[in-house]
Design a protein around this motif. Structure first.
Motif, PDB file in Angstrom:
ATOM      1  N   SER A 161     -38.460 -51.555 154.405  1.00 41.96           N
ATOM      2  CA  SER A 161     -38.476 -51.146 155.691  1.00 41.96           C
ATOM      3  C   SER A 161     -37.518 -51.908 156.443  1.00 41.96           C
ATOM      4  N   GLN A 162     -37.048 -53.468 155.848  1.00 45.84           N
ATOM      5  CA  GLN A 162     -36.515 -54.211 156.806  1.00 45.84           C
ATOM      6  C   GLN A 162     -34.829 -53.585 156.874  1.00 45.84           C
ATOM      7  N   LEU A 163     -34.669 -52.851 155.974  1.00 49.05           N
ATOM      8  CA  LEU A 163     -33.203 -52.584 155.715  1.00 49.05           C
ATOM      9  C   LEU A 163     -32.690 -51.531 157.074  1.00 49.05           C
ATOM     10  N   THR A 164     -33.828 -51.301 157.708  1.00 51.15           N
ATOM     11  CA  THR A 164     -33.431 -50.456 159.002  1.00 51.15           C
ATOM     12  C   THR A 164     -33.170 -51.134 160.178  1.00 51.15           C
ATOM     13  N   ASP A 165     -33.306 -52.628 160.238  1.00 52.40           N
ATOM     14  CA  ASP A 165     -33.250 -53.502 161.091  1.00 52.40           C
ATOM     15  C   ASP A 165     -31.874 -53.362 161.705  1.00 52.40           C
ATOM     16  N   PRO A 166     -31.651 -53.303 163.066  1.00 51.04           N
ATOM     17  CA  PRO A 166     -30.317 -53.223 163.900  1.00 51.04           C
ATOM     18  C   PRO A 166     -29.512 -54.194 163.545  1.00 51.04           C
ATOM     19  N   SER A 167     -30.323 -55.362 163.297  1.00 53.87           N
ATOM     20  CA  SER A 167     -29.580 -56.674 162.929  1.00 53.87           C
ATOM     21  C   SER A 167     -28.236 -56.796 161.688  1.00 53.87           C
ATOM     22  N   LEU A 168     -28.759 -55.415 160.818  1.00 55.93           N
ATOM     23  CA  LEU A 168     -28.207 -55.491 159.736  1.00 55.93           C
ATOM     24  C   LEU A 168     -26.804 -54.235 159.705  1.00 55.93           C
ATOM     25  N   LYS A 169     -26.547 -54.039 161.011  1.00 57.62           N
ATOM     26  CA  LYS A 169     -25.726 -52.976 161.013  1.00 57.62           C
ATOM     27  C   LYS A 169     -24.218 -53.309 160.371  1.00 57.62           C
ATOM     28  N   GLY A 170     -23.542 -52.304 159.720  1.00 61.08           N
ATOM     29  CA  GLY A 170     -22.537 -52.686 158.940  1.00 61.08           C
ATOM     30  C   GLY A 170     -22.426 -53.541 157.774  1.00 61.08           C
ATOM     31  N   GLN A 171     -23.954 -53.745 157.199  1.00 62.35           N
ATOM     32  CA  GLN A 171     -23.922 -54.680 156.070  1.00 62.35           C
ATOM     33  C   GLN A 171     -24.551 -54.162 154.857  1.00 62.35           C
ATOM     34  N   ILE A 172     -24.754 -52.826 154.859  1.00 58.25           N
ATOM     35  CA  ILE A 172     -25.351 -52.264 153.803  1.00 58.25           C
ATOM     36  C   ILE A 172     -24.262 -51.168 152.888  1.00 58.25           C
ATOM     37  N   CYS A 173     -24.093 -51.410 151.461  1.00 60.50           N
ATOM     38  CA  CYS A 173     -23.421 -50.757 150.796  1.00 60.50           C
ATOM     39  C   CYS A 173     -24.309 -49.812 149.678  1.00 60.50           C
ATOM     40  N   VAL A 174     -24.080 -48.524 149.576  1.00 62.45           N
ATOM     41  CA  VAL A 174     -25.177 -47.767 148.758  1.00 62.45           C
ATOM     42  C   VAL A 174     -24.187 -46.726 147.781  1.00 62.45           C
ATOM     43  N   ARG A 175     -24.766 -46.354 146.620  1.00 59.65           N
ATOM     44  CA  ARG A 175     -24.252 -45.249 146.111  1.00 59.65           C
ATOM     45  C   ARG A 175     -24.824 -43.819 146.768  1.00 59.65           C
ATOM     46  N   PRO A 176     -24.071 -42.940 146.343  1.00 58.30           N
ATOM     47  CA  PRO A 176     -24.837 -41.621 147.056  1.00 58.30           C
ATOM     48  C   PRO A 176     -25.901 -41.016 146.636  1.00 58.30           C
ATOM     49  N   SER A 177     -26.575 -40.266 147.704  1.00 58.49           N
ATOM     50  CA  SER A 177     -27.870 -40.027 147.620  1.00 58.49           C
ATOM     51  C   SER A 177     -28.142 -38.850 146.389  1.00 58.49           C
ATOM     52  N   SER A 178     -27.248 -38.324 145.866  1.00 53.59           N
ATOM     53  CA  SER A 178     -27.542 -37.407 144.760  1.00 53.59           C
ATOM     54  C   SER A 178     -27.778 -38.093 143.348  1.00 53.59           C
ATOM     55  N   ASN A 179     -27.516 -39.459 143.473  1.00 52.50           N
ATOM     56  CA  ASN A 179     -27.874 -40.095 142.243  1.00 52.50           C
ATOM     57  C   ASN A 179     -29.399 -40.350 142.071  1.00 52.50           C
ATOM     58  N   VAL A 180     -29.790 -39.995 140.686  1.00 55.29           N
ATOM     59  CA  VAL A 180     -31.153 -39.836 140.438  1.00 55.29           C
ATOM     60  C   VAL A 180     -31.992 -41.038 140.821  1.00 55.29           C
ATOM     61  N   TYR A 181     -31.114 -42.288 140.572  1.00 55.31           N
ATOM     62  CA  TYR A 181     -31.944 -43.426 141.029  1.00 55.31           C
ATOM     63  C   TYR A 181     -32.368 -43.453 142.302  1.00 55.31           C
ATOM     64  N   ASN A 182     -31.725 -43.178 143.202  1.00 52.95           N
ATOM     65  CA  ASN A 182     -31.851 -43.026 144.650  1.00 52.95           C
ATOM     66  C   ASN A 182     -32.845 -41.780 144.904  1.00 52.95           C
ATOM     67  N   LEU A 183     -32.855 -40.658 144.284  1.00 55.73           N
ATOM     68  CA  LEU A 183     -33.608 -39.753 144.471  1.00 55.73           C
ATOM     69  C   LEU A 183     -34.952 -39.959 144.135  1.00 55.73           C
ATOM     70  N   SER A 184     -35.205 -40.817 143.108  1.00 55.50           N
ATOM     71  CA  SER A 184     -36.509 -41.034 142.450  1.00 55.50           C
ATOM     72  C   SER A 184     -37.282 -42.040 143.436  1.00 55.50           C
ATOM     73  N   MET A 185     -36.183 -43.091 143.943  1.00 53.78           N
ATOM     74  CA  MET A 185     -36.860 -44.105 144.708  1.00 53.78           C
ATOM     75  C   MET A 185     -37.398 -43.450 146.009  1.00 53.78           C
ATOM     76  N   MET A 186     -36.580 -42.387 146.840  1.00 53.72           N
ATOM     77  CA  MET A 186     -37.060 -41.916 147.907  1.00 53.72           C
ATOM     78  C   MET A 186     -38.231 -40.930 147.476  1.00 53.72           C
ATOM     79  N   SER A 187     -38.288 -40.280 146.508  1.00 51.10           N
ATOM     80  CA  SER A 187     -39.489 -39.582 146.151  1.00 51.10           C
ATOM     81  C   SER A 187     -40.717 -40.511 145.940  1.00 51.10           C
ATOM     82  N   GLY A 188     -40.627 -41.994 145.665  1.00 53.05           N
ATOM     83  CA  GLY A 188     -41.717 -42.572 145.628  1.00 53.05           C
ATOM     84  C   GLY A 188     -42.134 -42.926 147.068  1.00 53.05           C
ATOM     85  N   PHE A 189     -41.061 -43.388 147.909  1.00 51.34           N
ATOM     86  CA  PHE A 189     -41.310 -43.477 149.398  1.00 51.34           C
ATOM     87  C   PHE A 189     -42.175 -42.418 150.125  1.00 51.34           C
ATOM     88  N   ILE A 190     -41.776 -41.069 149.694  1.00 49.94           N
ATOM     89  CA  ILE A 190     -42.411 -39.782 150.289  1.00 49.94           C
ATOM     90  C   ILE A 190     -43.812 -40.007 150.003  1.00 49.94           C
TER      91      ILE A 190
END
Length: 357
Positions: A161-190
């Motif tokens: 949840s802390q990754l949404t903190d405004p103090s981290l603006k411009g600090q995060i790199c990620v791979r595309p959402s279509s990657n199955v690793y990210n999709l599975s992570m988001m599925s768990g969060f849902i």
């Protein structure tokens, strides 16, 4: 041998018959070769895994069981499409995949069959199995937060949840959402948070992007080391591999990165699996089950841990990998692996609405 002789231009019938009898006697008298006597058939493996360590697994399996291993390797999506196209003519006995999302896709396409195995039931935790005992996880991978400790404090990345903190603006790199690793992570969060909270989280992370999503997990780690960003989400073993690498450049990247296993005071860190299943039309079903059972044996589990840096389901197998063992013992989210597949359609919609391309 008999067919070859009978196709030739023959002397009188009695001579041909005698020659055929002698040929048959010769084959029977000689019996099978030593190689044939030591062979217990084959197992045909379709694998979406692309790790050098798997060669060691196959060699050990053949040495242990006498069963010859034949395999096809390709990316997960292509592998599943090939299996669908082959249908009931497929020679596949065992299907090896990474990520519960891919297992769900294959299961939904009817590519597996249930396995009745006391050994697999006893060795593989229930939440790491398919609902119908039609696939089994053999290793675990944690989706952790990688960060630059010279720029980010550990307490800033103790939860997802802390990754949404405004103090981290411009600090995060990620791979595309279509990657199955990210999709599975988001599925768990849902599953854990509900759709609304999961979408709010995704929008908050997008607001903190340092660049548009691109590349694979190792690319995110390189970006942190190069100062392009300070935080990313990666599977743990990518960082461990860099740490254990003999390449000075890769070790230099690892030296600039720390790992946070998020939500240790909450639901626990998101975990996924690598595993296998018995193919629906397996022509060598018994050998396929033998191979799956082999993957939960201590020697096979030790190979997974030592060579691939994945967490084995048999924890004692980590003894020879101090780097991996040092990360073990964290609190894992107990989300059933089946949920990580079932929620994937909704997960992609959440990412799309949040602007995570």
């Amino acid at each position: 041998m008999m067919r070859t002789i009978l196709k030739k231009s023959c002397p009188p019938l009695s001579t041909c018959a005698l020659m055929a009898m002698l040929a048959l006697f010769s084959v029977t008298a000689c019996g099978p070769s030593e190689q044939e006597k030591n062979s217990k058939g084959v197992v045909n493996i379709y694998s979406a895994r692309h790790y050098d360590a798997d060669e060691e697994l196959y060699d050990l399996f053949k040495k242990t069981t006498g069963i010859e291993v034949k395999r096809i390797e390709m990316k997960g999506d292509l592998l599943l499409e090939r299996l669908k196209a082959e249908g009931n003519q497929s020679p596949a006995d065992v299907i090896l995949l990474v990520d519960a999302g891919n297992f769900w896709r294959a299961q939904s396409a009817g590519l597996f069959q249930p396995v009745q195995s006391a050994k697999l039931d006893a060795s593989v935790p229930k939440n790491l199995q398919g609902a119908n005992k039609d696939w089994f996880g053999f290793t675990k991978r944690a989706r952790v937060i990688a960060y630059d400790p010279s720029r980010i404090k550990p307490e800033q990345v103790a939860t997802y949840s802390q990754l949404t903190d405004p103090s981290l603006k411009g600090q995060i790199c990620v791979r595309p959402s279509s990657n199955v690793y990210n999709l599975s992570m988001m599925s768990g969060f849902i599953q854990e948070w509900g759709v609304a909270k999961a979408e709010t989280w995704a929008k908050g992370v997008v607001a903190n992007f340092a660049r548009p999503p691109e590349g694979a997990d190792t690319d995110q780690l390189k970006a942190i080391a190069q100062g392009q960003c300070a935080i990313s989400l990666v599977n743990h073993y990518y960082a461990v591999r860099l740490q254990r690498s003999l390449d000075p450049a890769e070790k230099a990247i690892a030296a600039k990165i720390a790992l946070s296993f998020p939500d240790q005071k909450g639901e626990g860190t998101h975990v996924n699996v690598s595993g296998g299943a018995l193919a629906r039309y397996a022509p060598n079903k018994a050998n396929g089950i033998t191979f799956l059972e082999f993957l939960v044996s201590p020697p096979a589990q030790a190979i997974f841990a030592k060579a691939n840096d994945e967490f084995p389901i048999l924890t004692s197998a980590m003894d020879d990998n101090s780097a991996l063992k040092g990360l073990a013992g964290f609190k894992e989210a107990q989300t059933p692996m089946t949920v990580l597949g079932i929620n994937q359609g909704e997960a992609q919609k959440v990412f799309d609405r949040a602007g995570w391309k």
